[in-house]
Design an enzyme around this catalytic site. Structure first.
Site, PDB file in Angstrom:
ATOM      1  CD  GLU A  96     -76.887 119.118  44.363  1.00 29.17           C
ATOM      2  OE1 GLU A  96     -77.202 118.445  43.369  1.00 29.17           O
ATOM      3  OE2 GLU A  96     -77.218 118.806  45.524  1.00 29.17           O
ATOM      4  CE  LYS A 120     -79.285 118.111  40.572  1.00 30.50           C
ATOM      5  NZ  LYS A 120     -79.922 117.346  41.665  1.00 30.50           N
ATOM      6  CG  ASP A 167     -75.267 115.772  44.860  1.00 30.29           C
ATOM      7  OD1 ASP A 167     -74.443 116.462  45.499  1.00 30.29           O
ATOM      8  OD2 ASP A 167     -76.460 115.672  45.170  1.00 30.29           O
ATOM      9  CG  ASP A 215     -77.895 114.845  41.018  1.00 27.23           C
ATOM     10  OD1 ASP A 215     -79.116 114.605  40.929  1.00 27.23           O
ATOM     11  OD2 ASP A 215     -77.424 115.626  41.865  1.00 27.23           O
ATOM     12  NE  ARG A 222     -83.460 122.324  46.654  1.00 21.79           N
ATOM     13  CZ  ARG A 222     -84.190 121.649  47.552  1.00 21.79           C
ATOM     14  NH1 ARG A 222     -84.886 122.308  48.457  1.00 21.79           N
ATOM     15  NH2 ARG A 222     -84.242 120.332  47.504  1.00 21.79           N
ATOM     16  CE  LYS A 259     -76.361 113.131  46.908  1.00 25.17           C
ATOM     17  NZ  LYS A 259     -77.769 113.296  47.285  1.00 25.17           N
ATOM     18  CG  ASP A 309     -77.390 116.083  49.243  1.00 29.01           C
ATOM     19  OD1 ASP A 309     -76.914 116.094  48.086  1.00 29.01           O
ATOM     20  OD2 ASP A 309     -78.038 115.120  49.701  1.00 29.01           O
TER      21      ASP A 309
END
Length: 485
Positions: free
Chosen positions: A336, A251, A256, A275, A338, A263, A334
């Site tokens: 995202e 990833k 993020d 992230d 995946r 968030k 959020d």
């Protein structure tokens, strides 16, 4: 930065030296007595008899340290104790502003010097950062770790240094902020590392990503003023032992915000530069494999973008079409990571892989379940493969805890209007995220690693340090190199 490793035949006189002693030692063995006076030998022997595990002898012009092996039930725990002894030793060396240390192994554990050096080097790592005030810049004093004589072979020491350089690459990438490492800069940094180590990098730009219809990556990128990238890393040496490649997917969300499902800050957003730790781990692993000329064919895939709420940002309720052709209802922007991984997992099928492993800082649920001490693992690979990966985790102390992927968990990601929802229920979030990815990882054995807990630490913790830990590099390197015949 981290200290360099070297092999030397002997330590110079009046140099700072470390002697690793067997557990239960109550008096100095002959090889450790060296130039010690009778009084000094008596002092150290008394400390050993008192069961001290790290004894410091100050000669003023130089130092001697004595590290006693811990008594542990498994070899993996003994190895970890040695790494942590390296961490404790670094604290002493730092006080003395030591620049070079010489390690002798007088124990019966063959790789004790390597393990101590590993913990010492990882503890000594410093992110160079961006400070311009010379008064506030504190370069590391320790610049070289030398292993003496038959404490380790030169080849083993070179291999360890190659591995540690891979970990440092991953740490450096994770520790860089968004304004220094956007998606394009991440890809360019990976390509530069590949040029140095020997693996190739093909960077797919926005038009190519659009042509491949990677709907997940494109959707997450919609709110960003900067384009996404999709990096394909490949290490394929002559004489590679595997007919089909191992594929690693990381990833690469370089920051993020949560998108429109913003968030909270500062509690959740302030460390979101981490992230992309999965992508960093893939780059670090390829670097170590190439640097050490490991005869395996390995491919890395790193989809990268930031996730922001600006512009034409994708919104809760949107339905997107993925690279595989499946449709996904976005319940939360959020969730995202995946979406990026799903496109990469679908893309991985083209390589007819032996095995695919993905790494991602994916869910808070994994952190709540395991803290920073372990990684959640799930997948469709056979029990033997999962056991091999778990064993590798215990050897390098990047431990894994397996969670189930039972059919019932598919109900958590059902959608009324699309093939899948990108968000599960409030419970078992790490499992529903993996269950989502499972739909895109068809046609090959697959393992998912949710590294959200151990990938980034907000406070220093032994040799893992503060900030990016490089989680996954040592694990995957250990696992993959054990595949060699």
């Amino acid at each position: 930065m981290s200290p360099a490793l070297a092999h030397v035949a002997a330590a110079p006189a009046q140099s700072t030296q470390v002697f690793i002693l067997a557990n239960g030692t109550s008096a100095l063995p002959t090889g450790a007595a060296g130039d010690l006076s009778a009084e000094a030998q008596a002092y150290v022997s008394a400390a050993l008899a008192d069961d001290q595990k790290l004894v410091h002898l100050n000669h003023f012009s130089h130092q001697h340290y004595f590290v006693v092996l811990a008594k542990k039930p498994t070899s993996g725990q003994v190895a970890e104790a040695l790494r942590r002894s390296g961490h404790a030793l670094h604290g002493q060396l730092k006080k003395e502003k030591t620049t070079e240390v010489f390690i002798h192994n007088l124990s019966e554990t063959p790789d004790a010097a390597l393990l101590l050096a590993e913990g010492l080097a990882l503890t000594a790592y410093q992110f160079e950062g961006y400070k311009t005030d010379e008064k506030s810049r504190k370069p590391a004093a320790l610049t070289k770790i030398s292993v003496v004589g038959d404490a380790a072979t030169p080849e083993a020491l070179t291999a360890l240094e190659g591995l540690l350089q891979g970990v440092i690459l991953a740490r450096n990438l994770v520790n860089a902020p968004l304004n220094k490492l956007n998606a394009l800069q991440l890809a360019e940094n990976i390509a530069a590392a590949g040029d140095e180590a020997g693996f190739t990098t093909d960077i797919l730009d926005l038009p190519k990503i659009e042509a491949l219809r990677m709907g997940g990556l494109l959707a997450v990128n919609l709110g960003s003023p900067e384009p996404p990238t999709f990096s394909i890393l490949e290490w394929k040496p002559e004489g590679a032992q595997n007919a089909k490649p191992y594929v690693l997917v990381g990833k690469g969300v370089v920051f993020d915000t949560g998108g429109l499902s913003l968030k909270p800050t500062p509690n959740s957003m302030d460390m979101m530069k981490c992230d992309m730790a999965g992508g960093a781990a893939v780059a670090g692993t390829l670097y170590a494999l190439a640097k050490n000329n490991v005869p395996l064919h390995v491919i890395g895939l790193v989809p990268a973008t930031d996730n922001r709420p600006g512009g034409l940002a994708y919104a809760p309720g949107d339905v997107i079409t993925m690279h595989s052709g499946l449709t996904v209802e976005v319940k939360n922007t959020d969730a995202e990571g995946r979406l990026l991984l799903a496109d990469a997992l679908s893309f991985a099928k083209k390589y007819d892989p032996e095995l695919v492993i993905d790494l991602a800082t994916l869910t808070g649920a994994a952190v709540r379940a395991l803290g920073t001490e372990a990684t959640a693992v799930m997948g469709t690979a056979g029990a033997e493969t999962l056991a091999e990966l778990s064993t590798a985790g215990y050897r390098v102390h990047e431990r894994l805890v397996e969670f189930p992927l039972w059919d019932e968990y598919a109900d958590h990601i059902k959608s009324d209007i699309a093939d899948l929802s990108n968000l599960g229920k409030g419970e078992a979030g790490q499992i529903s995220a993996a269950k989502f990815l499972e739909r895109f990882a068809e046609g090959y054995p697959w393992i998912h690693l949710d590294i959200a807990g151990p990938a980034f630490l907000t406070a220093a913790e032994n040799y893992r340090g503060k900030g990016g830990t490089g989680m996954g590099v040592r694990l995957l390197y250990e696992f993959l190199t054990k595949k060699l015949s």
